[in-house]
Scaffold this active site. Structure first.
Site, short mmCIF file in Angstrom:
data_model
loop_
_atom_site.label_atom_id
_atom_site.label_comp_id
_atom_site.label_asym_id
_atom_site.label_seq_id
_atom_site.Cartn_x
_atom_site.Cartn_y
_atom_site.Cartn_z
N ASP A 22 47.09 16.28 28.91
CA ASP A 22 46.59 16.74 27.54
C ASP A 22 47.10 16.14 26.49
OD1 ASP A 22 45.84 18.46 29.96
OD2 ASP A 22 46.28 20.16 28.77
C1 FRU Z 1 45.01 21.28 31.21
C2 FRU Z 1 46.45 21.93 31.53
C3 FRU Z 1 46.96 23.02 30.71
C4 FRU Z 1 48.27 23.14 31.06
C5 FRU Z 1 48.69 21.46 31.07
C6 FRU Z 1 49.95 21.41 32.19
O1 FRU Z 1 45.17 19.91 31.75
O2 FRU Z 1 46.18 22.50 33.08
O3 FRU Z 1 46.23 24.35 30.98
O4 FRU Z 1 48.77 23.64 29.92
O5 FRU Z 1 47.65 20.90 31.77
O6 FRU Z 1 50.26 19.97 31.97
#
Ligand code: FRU
Length: 541
Positions: A22
């Site tokens: 992300d």
């Molecule tokens: C989305 C997610 C979020 C989390 C992060 C962990 O891709 O699963 O919900 O905070 O990635 O890397």
């Protein structure tokens, strides 16, 4: 094939190596755009998550800095997960992020923390402090492992407000928290928004859009000509869905308009590989910018062999369509600076079964912008009633799967063959197909089909599809595709429908990749105007 390098992109955001997911806390501060992202410093698979950090003056070329937030304290010992930035009065950025305090229960016990710059006079914001009064928000006992990804906060009625993604059984929930000082947060009695049977709401995003202008609004903006967008990333389908609606400032509740639906049948930013996105307001160019992540469609073993996994898509400007019912997106203008050599076609007819090669540019790293026209809609195929049995959320994709680029049609399929090998052993077609319904209306489908993209049998090769809700009275359709070695981002009709695909050709790599226009429908298609550019390589990390 040099697996380590051939699939790396020339102008998309990615770290030098390892896993990325992300985008986090994008913001503008003292002359620089800042981007943080979920990153594994130890390998090409998800894990050991820290906040890596890069800065840029144009959102295209990026300078890497030291990771900004890494697990070190009891309140984030097992991971620093996604979060957002808010600019407090006095131009003071603050980050809210999710900390993992225990590996159990899976995927981890989640709390919300804040971090502040160690030195506000450093425009690079290199060092971040995680004060000892963290965590500042703790989950209630029933949702400790699904309580994450705080949004950029907004301010009204004397309070800061943020939303945290969650679920209760199968019900997706966005919890609202309020604070006067950004430290002491109180949960609102009612959720900000919730919907049954949608699963965990990851990476929520909430922001205002103007119903009058394409320029963006600060996240706290209120007013008469303002609509609101609420987006969630649904972990069951791995797509980002949004609705457009109203925000009740008194109750602190969001209500989608009856023209947009929550859940899997809802509107998507992108009908392809695009997840965990986040927007921010760019105060310099007064626009709202959307950033999103595309994971690999190769196998984990292949990712380990190449030593990296994940890219971010090109930042997109986002605004409300004049209808008020959907958003439009367009690659930020800064990308145009990478355009090099250009070739063009004007008024070229393409008969059924013909292809026209676009020669003279680096087809594996290119930007193509084309407008097609046709003289009549008469030859459009009948829309098959049988397709109504497909679940709505998969309808476009299912039709693209049945009606690939080599299935002859009436009005279409026509479009581009990207990343094509010399004898068309491999190609990724991006194309339109137009259907006529019994009430004499038309349905326009955009497909980005990875099925023929690679001779490698191990890759995930979906035939992504999305409908384009366009008025065909001018008998024209436009398409822009950004081609970058292992990614193709396609924007139909000025950003009305967008599809991103990841592909891994074995022959159509580097100088051996070709680009063609094709038509496989009985109606003759005219390439009214096609401009294609070689894209220079950006300086990315
Ligand atoms: C989305 C997610 C979020 C989390 C992060 C962990 O891709 O699963 O919900 O905070 O990635 O890397």
């Amino acid at each position: 094939v040099d697996v380590k390098n051939v699939y790396r992109t020339g102008y998309h955001f990615q770290p030098k190596k390892n896993w990325i997911n992300d985008p986090n806390a994008p913001m503008y501060y003292k002359g620089f755009y800042h981007l943080f992202y979920q990153y594994n410093p130890k390998g090409a698979v998800w894990g050991n998550i820290v906040w890596a950090h890069s800065v840029s003056t144009d959102l295209i070329n990026w300078i890497p800095l030291e990771p900004a937030i890494v697990p070190s304290k009891p309140f984030d010992k097992y991971g620093c997960w996604s979060g957002s930035a808010t600019i407090l009065p006095g131009d003071k950025p603050i980050i809210l992020y999710t900390g993992i305090i225990n590996k159990k229960p899976e995927p981890g016990h989640q709390v919300q923390n804040y971090a502040i710059p160690a030195n506000y006079s450093d425009p690079y914001l290199r060092k971040w402090i995680k004060p000892d009064n963290n965590p500042i928000i703790k989950p209630t006992h029933e949702n400790v492992s699904s309580f994450r990804d705080p949004t950029t906060a907004w301010f009204n009625n004397g309070h800061w407000k943020t939303v945290i993604g969650s679920k209760n059984n199968h019900r997706g929930i966005a919890y609202l928290y309020r604070s006067r000082d950004f430290i002491k947060w109180t949960k609102a009695k009612h959720p900000f928004h919730t919907k049954s049977n949608t699963g965990m709401w990851e990476c929520p995003d909430f922001f205002p859009v103007s119903s009058q202008e394409t320029s963006g609004l600060d996240t706290s903006a209120l007013g008469d000509n303002v609509k609101y967008v609420f987006k969630v990333s649904l972990d069951m389908t791995r797509f980002d869905y949004y609705t457009i609606g109203t925000y009740n400032v008194i109750k602190d509740k969001y209500v989608p308009d009856n023209t947009s639906v929550d859940g899997w049948a809802g509107l998507r930013y992108d009908y392809g590989n695009f997840y965990a996105s986040k927007t921010f307001f760019d105060p310099i160019k007064k626009r709202r910018i959307l950033l999103g992540w595309a994971n690999e469609s190769s196998t984990t073993n292949e990712d380990i062999a190449k030593g990296w996994a994940g890219i971010h898509l090109i930042p997109r400007k986002l605004w409300l369509d004049p209808s008020g019912h959907k958003l439009l997106q367009w690659p930020i203008r800064e990308l145009d600076k990478l355009r090099g050599k250009m070739v063009e076609l004007r008024n070229v007819k393409v008969n059924k079964g013909d292809t026209v090669e676009v020669k003279g540019i680096t087809s594996a790293q290119a930007d193509v912008d084309v407008t097609f026209s046709f003289s009549s809609l008469d030859k459009a195929e009948m829309y098959d009633k049988k397709w109504e049995k497909f679940p709505v959320e998969n309808l476009a994709k299912s039709i693209c799967g049945i009606k690939g680029s080599n299935v002859q049609g009436g009005l279409g399929p026509f479009g581009l063959l990207t990343l094509a090998s010399s004898k068309l052993e491999e190609y990724t077609p991006i194309f339109f197909r137009i259907f006529k319904t019994i009430d004499n209306k038309h349905k326009v489908l955009l497909c980005s089909d990875a099925t023929p993209s690679s001779l490698n049998p191990n890759e995930y090769k979906p035939s992504f599809g999305g409908f384009v809700d366009v008025d065909l009275s001018e008998k024209k359709l436009s398409l822009r595709s950004l081609i970058d070695h292992s990614v193709i981002e396609s924007f139909a009709e000025g950003g009305m429908t967008v599809i991103s695909s990841r592909v891994y050709p074995t022959l159509a790599v580097a100088e051996n990749a070709h680009l063609h226009v094709f038509n496989n429908g009985s109606e003759i298609i005219t390439i009214e105007r096609l401009n294609a550019w070689s894209m220079k390589t950006a300086r990315v990390n």
